[in-house]
Design a protein around this motif. Structure first.
Motif, PDB file in Angstrom:
ATOM      1  N   PRO A   1       0.993  -1.282   0.026  1.00 31.37           N
ATOM      2  CA  PRO A   1      -0.134  -0.101  -0.093  1.00 31.37           C
ATOM      3  C   PRO A   1       0.680   1.390  -0.083  1.00 31.37           C
ATOM      4  O   PRO A   1       1.925   1.308   0.640  1.00 31.37           O
ATOM      5  N   LEU A   2       0.338   2.263  -0.647  1.00 31.06           N
ATOM      6  CA  LEU A   2       0.924   3.635  -0.617  1.00 31.06           C
ATOM      7  C   LEU A   2      -0.263   4.678  -0.355  1.00 31.06           C
ATOM      8  O   LEU A   2      -0.978   4.810  -1.220  1.00 31.06           O
ATOM      9  N   ILE A   3      -0.025   5.176   0.674  1.00 29.63           N
ATOM     10  CA  ILE A   3      -1.173   6.150   0.986  1.00 29.63           C
ATOM     11  C   ILE A   3      -0.850   7.578   0.403  1.00 29.63           C
ATOM     12  O   ILE A   3       0.258   8.083   0.477  1.00 29.63           O
ATOM     13  N   CYS A   4      -1.841   8.125  -0.398  1.00 27.58           N
ATOM     14  CA  CYS A   4      -1.535   9.239  -1.461  1.00 27.58           C
ATOM     15  C   CYS A   4      -2.408  10.234  -0.762  1.00 27.58           C
ATOM     16  O   CYS A   4      -3.833  10.440  -0.652  1.00 27.58           O
ATOM     17  N   LEU A   5      -1.881  11.556  -0.280  1.00 28.10           N
ATOM     18  CA  LEU A   5      -2.608  12.641   0.409  1.00 28.10           C
ATOM     19  C   LEU A   5      -2.814  13.590  -0.693  1.00 28.10           C
ATOM     20  O   LEU A   5      -1.970  14.144  -1.056  1.00 28.10           O
ATOM     21  N   PRO A   6      -4.084  14.138  -1.048  1.00 26.89           N
ATOM     22  CA  PRO A   6      -4.472  14.865  -2.011  1.00 26.89           C
ATOM     23  C   PRO A   6      -4.108  16.456  -1.615  1.00 26.89           C
ATOM     24  O   PRO A   6      -4.149  16.775  -0.685  1.00 26.89           O
ATOM     25  N   GLY A   7      -3.946  16.973  -2.744  1.00 27.76           N
ATOM     26  CA  GLY A   7      -3.851  18.763  -2.520  1.00 27.76           C
ATOM     27  C   GLY A   7      -5.094  19.450  -2.886  1.00 27.76           C
ATOM     28  O   GLY A   7      -6.223  19.160  -2.366  1.00 27.76           O
ATOM     29  N   GLY A   8      -4.957  20.545  -3.258  1.00 29.12           N
ATOM     30  CA  GLY A   8      -6.212  21.516  -3.605  1.00 29.12           C
ATOM     31  C   GLY A   8      -5.582  22.848  -2.970  1.00 29.12           C
ATOM     32  O   GLY A   8      -5.950  23.847  -3.730  1.00 29.12           O
ATOM     33  N   PRO A   9      -5.778  23.180  -1.633  1.00 27.00           N
ATOM     34  CA  PRO A   9      -6.146  22.201  -0.522  1.00 27.00           C
ATOM     35  C   PRO A   9      -7.574  21.900  -0.473  1.00 27.00           C
ATOM     36  O   PRO A   9      -8.438  22.451  -0.976  1.00 27.00           O
ATOM     37  N   MET A  10      -7.781  20.740   0.171  1.00 24.41           N
ATOM     38  CA  MET A  10      -9.011  20.059   0.339  1.00 24.41           C
ATOM     39  C   MET A  10      -9.892  19.809  -1.216  1.00 24.41           C
ATOM     40  O   MET A  10     -10.957  20.330  -1.140  1.00 24.41           O
ATOM     41  N   GLN A  11      -9.113  19.278  -1.781  1.00 25.18           N
ATOM     42  CA  GLN A  11      -9.852  18.601  -2.935  1.00 25.18           C
ATOM     43  C   GLN A  11     -10.015  17.002  -2.988  1.00 25.18           C
ATOM     44  O   GLN A  11      -8.888  16.418  -2.280  1.00 25.18           O
ATOM     45  N   ALA A  12     -11.174  16.658  -3.442  1.00 22.49           N
ATOM     46  CA  ALA A  12     -11.478  15.094  -3.478  1.00 22.49           C
ATOM     47  C   ALA A  12     -10.031  14.479  -4.525  1.00 22.49           C
ATOM     48  O   ALA A  12      -9.636  15.184  -4.933  1.00 22.49           O
ATOM     49  N   SER A  13      -9.904  13.342  -3.835  1.00 17.89           N
ATOM     50  CA  SER A  13      -8.521  12.705  -4.236  1.00 17.89           C
ATOM     51  C   SER A  13      -8.959  12.180  -5.703  1.00 17.89           C
ATOM     52  O   SER A  13      -8.084  11.634  -6.438  1.00 17.89           O
ATOM     53  N   ALA A  14     -10.068  12.281  -6.147  1.00 16.37           N
ATOM     54  CA  ALA A  14     -10.235  11.682  -7.762  1.00 16.37           C
ATOM     55  C   ALA A  14      -9.173  12.355  -8.819  1.00 16.37           C
ATOM     56  O   ALA A  14      -9.130  11.733  -9.774  1.00 16.37           O
ATOM     57  N   TYR A  15      -9.089  13.858  -8.503  1.00 17.71           N
ATOM     58  CA  TYR A  15      -7.840  14.377  -9.537  1.00 17.71           C
ATOM     59  C   TYR A  15      -6.643  13.420  -9.591  1.00 17.71           C
ATOM     60  O   TYR A  15      -5.864  13.549 -10.591  1.00 17.71           O
ATOM     61  N   LEU A  16      -6.142  12.876  -8.491  1.00 15.92           N
ATOM     62  CA  LEU A  16      -4.984  12.232  -8.514  1.00 15.92           C
ATOM     63  C   LEU A  16      -4.813  10.669  -9.413  1.00 15.92           C
ATOM     64  O   LEU A  16      -3.956  10.391  -9.901  1.00 15.92           O
ATOM     65  N   ARG A  17      -6.271  10.310  -9.876  1.00 13.49           N
ATOM     66  CA  ARG A  17      -6.431   9.164 -10.822  1.00 13.49           C
ATOM     67  C   ARG A  17      -5.637   8.208 -10.413  1.00 13.49           C
ATOM     68  O   ARG A  17      -5.747   7.828  -8.885  1.00 13.49           O
TER      69      ARG A  17
END
Length: 279
Positions: A22-38
């Motif tokens: 596993p690799l935990i991936c914290l999204p930016g934005g700030p506070m943007q849903a993780s969907a943009y990471l694809r």
């Protein structure tokens, strides 16, 4: 879609892509849903990507206490996710503003972090200054692009404090290595992914203590990858080199012809860089 309960009872969602460690991936934005990471350019073919939607974003619930959107208070949501997954330590990736959360987590839970990947990170948590002059210098690297005149005029307005409601959209091409259909679609999707109320709280007073964080980074003994984009005026390479220098064992890489989302600009190179580091 799996969920877990945060320390205050807020129900938080995360998404799982791929298989492997596993690799935990914290999204930016700030506070943007993780969907943009694809799938981070296909990184999911090598690692199981755990993509949390931070509280109030994506499929996660809105908390009763909106003050809990502050970056330092989000740290315990990451710790709750680690415990939920049953991981003794975690490999952690933070993109953009998510890197602030990653380093604050490291500061509070250094023994829980294995490999750390900071991808075009924000510098708020470590107190590095990115000047308007440096952003302008980075922007001029794109002067031959057809969209440059309008985007540069908008950037000049932002730097001078004369931004309009349309300025943010106008400078969007600067955030991508290629302003093509993929980039335009990615940018258009952002409008429905970000929680603006939460974003306004994320960096509020008390969110950061750069001296404390810098001390923690200097004492961190595990390897770190800090990846910058050659064209990224949000996280410009000179500031990224300074950030990398805060760690005793950082591998600093500049991805050629990449912007703020390097997995979109050259997926193969991005995945190769990440996997060379992760092993």
């Amino acid at each position: 879609m799996p969920t877990f309960s945060a320390h205050d009872g807020t129900e938080l969602a995360y998404h799982v892509l791929g298989d492997g460690p596993p690799l935990i991936c914290l999204p930016g934005g700030p506070m943007q849903a993780s969907a943009y990471l694809r799938d981070l350019g296909g990184l999911s073919t090598h690692r199981k990507l755990i993509l949390p939607d931070l509280r109030g974003t994506g499929d996660s619930a809105v908390p009763e206490d909106t003050g809990s959107y502050r970056c330092d208070r989000l740290v315990e949501d990451v710790e709750a996710l680690r415990a939920h997954l049953g991981l003794h330590t975690l490999d952690l990736l933070g993109h953009s503003a998510g890197a602030n959360l990653a380093v604050r987590y490291l500061e509070r839970h250094p023994d829980r972090v294995g490999r750390l990947l900071l991808i075009t990170p924000s510098v708020m948590a470590v107190g590095i200054t990115v000047t308007g002059a440096l952003r302008r210098e980075m922007a001029l690297l794109r002067r031959d692009e057809p969209w440059f005149p309008a985007a540069f005029a908008a950037l000049e307005a932002i730097v001078a404090g004369r931004a309009t409601a349309d300025s943010g959209r106008a400078v969007a091409p600067f955030f991508y290595g290629r302003w093509d259909a993929t980039a335009r679609d990615h940018r258009a999707a952002e409008d429905g992914q970000r929680n603006d109320e939460a974003a306004a709280v994320f960096g509020a007073e008390g969110a950061f203590d750069s001296d404390l964080t810098r001390s923690a980074l200097a004492a961190f003994g595990q390897p770190v990858l800090l990846l910058a984009g050659e064209y990224d005026l949000n996280s410009p390479p000179p500031a990224m080199a300074e950030f990398a220098g805060l760690f005793p064992d950082a591998r600093y890489v500049v991805q050629p012809r990449a912007g703020h989302f390097p997995w979109l600009d050259d997926p193969g190179r991005f995945v190769t860089t990440a996997m060379t580091f992760l092993g």
